[in-house]
Write a protein that holds these residues in place. Structure first.
Motif, PDB file in Angstrom:
ATOM      1  N   PHE A  96       0.838  -1.192   0.000  1.00  0.00           N
ATOM      2  CA  PHE A  96       0.000   0.000   0.000  1.00  0.00           C
ATOM      3  C   PHE A  96       0.880   1.252   0.000  1.00  0.00           C
ATOM      4  O   PHE A  96       2.087   1.184   0.223  1.00  0.00           O
ATOM      5  CB  PHE A  96      -0.898   0.016   1.244  1.00  0.00           C
ATOM      6  N   ARG A  97       0.261   2.384  -0.195  1.00  0.00           N
ATOM      7  CA  ARG A  97       1.023   3.627  -0.055  1.00  0.00           C
ATOM      8  C   ARG A  97       1.420   3.805   1.408  1.00  0.00           C
ATOM      9  O   ARG A  97       0.762   3.273   2.313  1.00  0.00           O
ATOM     10  CB  ARG A  97       0.175   4.815  -0.515  1.00  0.00           C
ATOM     11  N   PRO A  98       2.496   4.559   1.665  1.00  0.00           N
ATOM     12  CA  PRO A  98       2.966   4.718   3.046  1.00  0.00           C
ATOM     13  C   PRO A  98       1.859   5.199   3.975  1.00  0.00           C
ATOM     14  O   PRO A  98       1.091   6.111   3.649  1.00  0.00           O
ATOM     15  CB  PRO A  98       4.075   5.771   2.904  1.00  0.00           C
ATOM     16  N   GLY A  99       1.780   4.562   5.130  1.00  0.00           N
ATOM     17  CA  GLY A  99       0.829   4.962   6.155  1.00  0.00           C
ATOM     18  C   GLY A  99      -0.507   4.253   6.122  1.00  0.00           C
ATOM     19  O   GLY A  99      -1.243   4.274   7.117  1.00  0.00           O
ATOM     20  N   VAL A 100      -0.853   3.596   5.022  1.00  0.00           N
ATOM     21  CA  VAL A 100      -2.164   2.971   4.906  1.00  0.00           C
ATOM     22  C   VAL A 100      -2.338   1.850   5.929  1.00  0.00           C
ATOM     23  O   VAL A 100      -3.367   1.753   6.604  1.00  0.00           O
ATOM     24  CB  VAL A 100      -2.411   2.455   3.477  1.00  0.00           C
ATOM     25  N   VAL A 101      -1.337   0.971   6.048  1.00  0.00           N
ATOM     26  CA  VAL A 101      -1.487  -0.150   6.983  1.00  0.00           C
ATOM     27  C   VAL A 101      -1.576   0.344   8.422  1.00  0.00           C
ATOM     28  O   VAL A 101      -2.246  -0.282   9.258  1.00  0.00           O
ATOM     29  CB  VAL A 101      -0.342  -1.182   6.835  1.00  0.00           C
ATOM     30  N   ASP A 102      -0.928   1.462   8.734  1.00  0.00           N
ATOM     31  CA  ASP A 102      -1.035   2.009  10.088  1.00  0.00           C
ATOM     32  C   ASP A 102      -2.450   2.516  10.355  1.00  0.00           C
ATOM     33  O   ASP A 102      -3.008   2.314  11.445  1.00  0.00           O
ATOM     34  CB  ASP A 102      -0.021   3.141  10.279  1.00  0.00           C
ATOM     35  N   LYS A 103      -3.049   3.162   9.347  1.00  0.00           N
ATOM     36  CA  LYS A 103      -4.430   3.630   9.505  1.00  0.00           C
ATOM     37  C   LYS A 103      -5.397   2.461   9.675  1.00  0.00           C
ATOM     38  O   LYS A 103      -6.396   2.571  10.397  1.00  0.00           O
ATOM     39  CB  LYS A 103      -4.828   4.472   8.294  1.00  0.00           C
ATOM     40  N   LEU A 104      -5.113   1.362   9.023  1.00  0.00           N
ATOM     41  CA  LEU A 104      -5.958   0.180   9.150  1.00  0.00           C
ATOM     42  C   LEU A 104      -5.770  -0.521  10.490  1.00  0.00           C
ATOM     43  O   LEU A 104      -6.602  -1.338  10.887  1.00  0.00           O
ATOM     44  CB  LEU A 104      -5.667  -0.804   8.016  1.00  0.00           C
ATOM     45  N   VAL A 106      -2.928  -2.390  11.156  1.00  0.00           N
ATOM     46  CA  VAL A 106      -2.175  -3.633  10.961  1.00  0.00           C
ATOM     47  C   VAL A 106      -0.734  -3.346  10.544  1.00  0.00           C
ATOM     48  O   VAL A 106      -0.091  -4.166   9.898  1.00  0.00           O
ATOM     49  CB  VAL A 106      -2.868  -4.539   9.913  1.00  0.00           C
ATOM     50  N   GLY A 107      -0.227  -2.164  10.904  1.00  0.00           N
ATOM     51  CA  GLY A 107       1.134  -1.795  10.541  1.00  0.00           C
ATOM     52  C   GLY A 107       2.185  -2.485  11.393  1.00  0.00           C
ATOM     53  O   GLY A 107       1.881  -3.260  12.312  1.00  0.00           O
ATOM     54  N   TYR A 108       3.437  -2.173  11.109  1.00  0.00           N
ATOM     55  CA  TYR A 108       4.567  -2.841  11.779  1.00  0.00           C
ATOM     56  C   TYR A 108       4.540  -2.623  13.289  1.00  0.00           C
ATOM     57  O   TYR A 108       4.765  -3.558  14.067  1.00  0.00           O
ATOM     58  CB  TYR A 108       5.883  -2.341  11.196  1.00  0.00           C
ATOM     59  N   LYS A 109       4.253  -1.414  13.713  1.00  0.00           N
ATOM     60  CA  LYS A 109       4.266  -1.131  15.150  1.00  0.00           C
ATOM     61  C   LYS A 109       3.227  -1.982  15.871  1.00  0.00           C
ATOM     62  O   LYS A 109       3.506  -2.572  16.932  1.00  0.00           O
ATOM     63  CB  LYS A 109       4.003   0.357  15.396  1.00  0.00           C
ATOM     64  N   ALA A 110       2.031  -2.067  15.292  1.00  0.00           N
ATOM     65  CA  ALA A 110       0.967  -2.845  15.928  1.00  0.00           C
ATOM     66  C   ALA A 110       1.306  -4.328  15.957  1.00  0.00           C
ATOM     67  O   ALA A 110       1.135  -5.008  16.983  1.00  0.00           O
ATOM     68  CB  ALA A 110      -0.358  -2.621  15.189  1.00  0.00           C
ATOM     69  N   VAL A 111       1.810  -4.846  14.841  1.00  0.00           N
ATOM     70  CA  VAL A 111       2.099  -6.279  14.771  1.00  0.00           C
ATOM     71  C   VAL A 111       3.290  -6.641  15.646  1.00  0.00           C
ATOM     72  O   VAL A 111       3.264  -7.645  16.377  1.00  0.00           O
ATOM     73  CB  VAL A 111       2.343  -6.717  13.310  1.00  0.00           C
ATOM     74  N   SER A 112       4.353  -5.845  15.594  1.00  0.00           N
ATOM     75  CA  SER A 112       5.552  -6.188  16.366  1.00  0.00           C
ATOM     76  C   SER A 112       5.314  -6.116  17.869  1.00  0.00           C
ATOM     77  O   SER A 112       6.037  -6.741  18.652  1.00  0.00           O
ATOM     78  CB  SER A 112       6.726  -5.274  15.970  1.00  0.00           C
ATOM     79  N   SER A 113       4.279  -5.382  18.275  1.00  0.00           N
ATOM     80  CA  SER A 113       3.983  -5.312  19.707  1.00  0.00           C
ATOM     81  C   SER A 113       3.447  -6.645  20.227  1.00  0.00           C
ATOM     82  O   SER A 113       3.556  -6.945  21.420  1.00  0.00           O
ATOM     83  CB  SER A 113       2.971  -4.200  19.980  1.00  0.00           C
ATOM     84  N   ILE A 114       2.852  -7.438  19.344  1.00  0.00           N
ATOM     85  CA  ILE A 114       2.357  -8.761  19.759  1.00  0.00           C
ATOM     86  C   ILE A 114       3.226  -9.897  19.224  1.00  0.00           C
ATOM     87  O   ILE A 114       3.125 -11.028  19.697  1.00  0.00           O
ATOM     88  CB  ILE A 114       0.896  -8.982  19.305  1.00  0.00           C
ATOM     89  N   ASN A 115       4.079  -9.590  18.249  1.00  0.00           N
ATOM     90  CA  ASN A 115       4.945 -10.611  17.641  1.00  0.00           C
ATOM     91  C   ASN A 115       6.295  -9.982  17.338  1.00  0.00           C
ATOM     92  O   ASN A 115       6.547  -9.528  16.213  1.00  0.00           O
ATOM     93  CB  ASN A 115       4.290 -11.157  16.369  1.00  0.00           C
ATOM     94  N   PRO A 116       7.187  -9.934  18.320  1.00  0.00           N
ATOM     95  CA  PRO A 116       8.462  -9.235  18.137  1.00  0.00           C
ATOM     96  C   PRO A 116       9.357  -9.828  17.045  1.00  0.00           C
ATOM     97  O   PRO A 116      10.259  -9.146  16.554  1.00  0.00           O
ATOM     98  CB  PRO A 116       9.139  -9.376  19.514  1.00  0.00           C
TER      99      PRO A 116
END
Length: 387
Positions: A96-104, A106-116
């Motif tokens: 996706f364009r930058p920032g889209v997954v964060d708005k959804l 499901v971005g890296y920050k959200a995922v890595s917080s539960i799966n380092p």
């Protein structure tokens, strides 16, 4: 039999069209469990892409050995499903364009917080930062910005559009694979994943080595068709035959050039391999005059017996039947459609088509059951059109 090299690696693939799906195809062929996540609307646009060549489209060629899950990430229920899957995944790929997954959500920050240990790869045209990060683009645009498009073509002609998506495939697919595989190795050793930011423009730019050499030495790139490997040297070029076909001359080493000159009956040209400019052009014209005297078949018969890096320029349908590529097993037929096999041959890893390209959402129930969803939960998700 040994297991496949990436057996046990689970990949959640959010990408569409060409670059990301080709990257995940390689991961799938190497044994990874690739789950192709498509939205509940159009899904991967490549499914319906019109090639103009009949019923076959490129979706079938680059999505074998994958499973498909339809998921609406605009619903909280869809995001919850994704995050449950992400908690046990090894790799996520998105385009996706930058920032889209964060708005959804499901971005890296959200995922890595539960799966380092997650390896999270983002493939975009221009990268996650910089003034062009939000811009749209396609392969030709990335080639244009990288300076490569200006270098492709013949002397005095306009830039040529290659029927090979250099930015998409070198940049979006192969460069992403390098970053993903390196991060997987590190994650297995350290327990910590990484974010892999792939810009297709960066990837093309980082491989334009000969234009860079010219700039470093001369202060500017040579014009199109005049650099050493783009037409500047007579010993490296494409020459027409009497019947409108072409031969590729790659006789860069002195021994090959001298053997070529002997073979065509022009030993007087032996000192001329590395002439450039007007003299190089004169020698190219001399070679053109020789090659145009015989047909493609005649020159093929001549150079089949002479090992001097002079080869026929095959039409693509001829390449499909070429004895070398056939001997290497580079073409396989899946559901009546010819496809390429992986270009790497790894010991104790015979190529296997485990699944053809999936129908949209074909494996949704299986994937969710494996993730611990009950039949009632799956039915509820389906009733809400979250899957």
């Amino acid at each position: 039999m040994r297991s496949l090299p990436l057996a046990g690696i689970r990949v959640l693939d959010l990408t569409r069209l060409l670059p990301g799906p080709l990257a995940s195809l390689h991961l799938a062929d190497l044994g990874a469990d690739v789950i192709k996540i498509e939205d509940t609307g159009a899904g991967d646009y490549a499914r319906d892409a019109k090639s103009g060549y009949g019923d076959v489209n490129y979706f079938q060629l680059i999505n074998r050995n994958k499973r498909s899950l339809r998921l609406d990430l605009k619903q909280a229920a869809g995001v919850e499903v994704f995050m449950r899957l992400a908690g046990d995944a090894d790799v996520i790929i998105e385009s996706f364009r930058p920032g889209v997954v964060d708005k959804l959500g499901v971005g890296y920050k959200a995922v890595s917080s539960i799966n380092p240990k997650i390896v999270y790869c983002a493939i975009t045209g221009y990268g996650q930062d910089g003034p062009y990060r939000e811009r749209a683009g396609h392969d030709l645009n990335y080639l244009g910005y990288s300076g490569l498009l200006d270098q492709i073509g013949t002397q005095g002609g306009t830039p040529a559009m290659p029927n090979f998506q250099i930015g998409d495939l070198l940049g979006g697919s192969l460069t992403a694979l390098v970053g993903i595989l390196a991060a997987i190795v590190d994650a297995r050793a350290s327990g910590h994943g990484r974010y892999v930011d792939v810009s297709m423009t960066d990837a093309v730019f980082a491989h334009t080595l000969f234009p860079l050499l010219a700039v470093l030495g001369l202060g500017h790139a040579l014009p199109r068709g005049e650099d050493v490997l783009s037409g500047g040297l007579p010993c490296y070029g494409v020459y027409p035959t009497s019947d409108g076909r072409h031969f590729a001359v790659g006789a860069l080493e002195p021994k090959f050039w001298q053997l070529l000159c002997e073979t065509i009956g022009r030993p007087d040209l032996k000192p001329c391999a590395y002439l450039m400019g007007s003299e190089g052009l004169r020698i190219r014209r001399e070679l053109e005059a020789v090659f145009v005297q015989r047909s493609f078949a005649e020159w093929t018969a001549v150079f089949d017996k002479v090992d001097c890096c002079v080869t026929p320029v095959l039409r693509f349908e001829e390449s499909l039947a070429n004895e070398q590529l056939q001997a290497r097993g580079m073409v396989v037929e899946i559901d009546g459609v010819k496809q390429f096999t992986p270009p790497y041959k790894i010991s104790e890893m015979p190529f296997e088509v485990r699944m053809p390209a999936p129908a949209a959402g074909e494996h949704s129930d299986d994937i969710l059951r494996e993730a611990g969803f009950s039949a009632d939960e799956i039915a509820s998700l389906r009733s809400r059109k979250a899957i």
